[in-house]
Design a protein around this motif. Sequence first.
Motif, PDB file in Angstrom:
ATOM      1  N   HIS A   1       1.086  -1.092  -0.337  1.00 33.31           N
ATOM      2  CA  HIS A   1      -0.289  -0.009  -0.184  1.00 33.31           C
ATOM      3  C   HIS A   1       0.679   1.269  -0.134  1.00 33.31           C
ATOM      4  N   GLU A   2       2.151   1.378   0.524  1.00 37.91           N
ATOM      5  CA  GLU A   2       2.779   2.058   0.475  1.00 37.91           C
ATOM      6  C   GLU A   2       3.488   2.393  -0.726  1.00 37.91           C
TER       7      GLU A   2
ATOM      8  N   GLY B   1       0.478  19.601 -17.213  1.00 38.60           N
ATOM      9  CA  GLY B   1      -0.593  20.098 -17.949  1.00 38.60           C
ATOM     10  C   GLY B   1      -2.230  18.846 -17.816  1.00 38.60           C
ATOM     11  N   VAL B   2      -1.654  17.843 -16.816  1.00 34.28           N
ATOM     12  CA  VAL B   2      -2.465  17.007 -16.989  1.00 34.28           C
ATOM     13  C   VAL B   2      -3.607  16.473 -15.857  1.00 34.28           C
ATOM     14  N   LYS B   3      -5.130  16.890 -15.093  1.00 30.85           N
ATOM     15  CA  LYS B   3      -5.709  16.595 -14.453  1.00 30.85           C
ATOM     16  C   LYS B   3      -5.689  14.908 -14.386  1.00 30.85           C
ATOM     17  N   ALA B   4      -4.635  14.308 -13.795  1.00 30.76           N
ATOM     18  CA  ALA B   4      -4.930  12.842 -13.754  1.00 30.76           C
ATOM     19  C   ALA B   4      -5.103  11.896 -12.771  1.00 30.76           C
ATOM     20  N   VAL B   5      -5.797  10.867 -12.634  1.00 31.61           N
ATOM     21  CA  VAL B   5      -6.308   9.748 -12.224  1.00 31.61           C
ATOM     22  C   VAL B   5      -5.348   8.394 -12.507  1.00 31.61           C
ATOM     23  N   VAL B   6      -5.072   8.012 -10.794  1.00 30.32           N
ATOM     24  CA  VAL B   6      -3.865   6.837 -10.614  1.00 30.32           C
ATOM     25  C   VAL B   6      -4.506   5.700  -9.668  1.00 30.32           C
TER      26      VAL B   6
ATOM     27  N   LEU C   1      -7.900  -3.542  -6.550  1.00 38.85           N
ATOM     28  CA  LEU C   1      -7.671  -2.270  -6.559  1.00 38.85           C
ATOM     29  C   LEU C   1      -6.997  -2.469  -4.758  1.00 38.85           C
ATOM     30  N   VAL C   2      -5.668  -2.048  -5.023  1.00 38.86           N
ATOM     31  CA  VAL C   2      -4.472  -1.081  -4.030  1.00 38.86           C
ATOM     32  C   VAL C   2      -4.804   0.041  -3.633  1.00 38.86           C
ATOM     33  N   ALA C   3      -4.898   1.260  -5.028  1.00 36.71           N
ATOM     34  CA  ALA C   3      -4.436   2.756  -3.922  1.00 36.71           C
ATOM     35  C   ALA C   3      -5.039   3.302  -5.837  1.00 36.71           C
TER      36      ALA C   3
END
Length: 141
Positions: free
Chosen positions: A12-13, A30-35, A44-46
């Motif tokens: 998780h870290e 210049g990108v509003k990103a989703v990671v 899903l971890v994060a």
Amino acid sequence: MSTHHLVPTVTHETAARAVSIGIEKGAAEGVKAVVTVMDPGLVLVAVGRADGAPPHSVETSRRKAITAASTRKPSAAIPPQNVTLLEHGTGGLLTGIKGGVPLFFDGVFVGGLGIAGGTPDQDAVIAAATLAALGADEMGA
């Protein structure tokens, strides 16, 4: 007879660092990103979303991370002739859009990273920069 397997998994870290780094690298482009970071079992971890990121990018990032975790290859590495079949065959779970990369550290596979929010080429650049900043093995994004 073996009764079980030991599977290395991203911590998780490390996943949280990847999210933070990916959002920062996105902002620099210049990108509003989703990671999104998934483990090898596609769990899903994060996940993190930059303020103002497009809502649909949450799902796109998830699918890119799942693709990279499932195939152990960049999402863009899916042969073009197989993209539609793969997307339909998995109910849209996998994608051939650039921006998904597997997470390897010293040759050990631990999960998948997905970046969305920009163009596919921008997402691939952000993914590669995130891998580099994490100290992960370099992969074509």
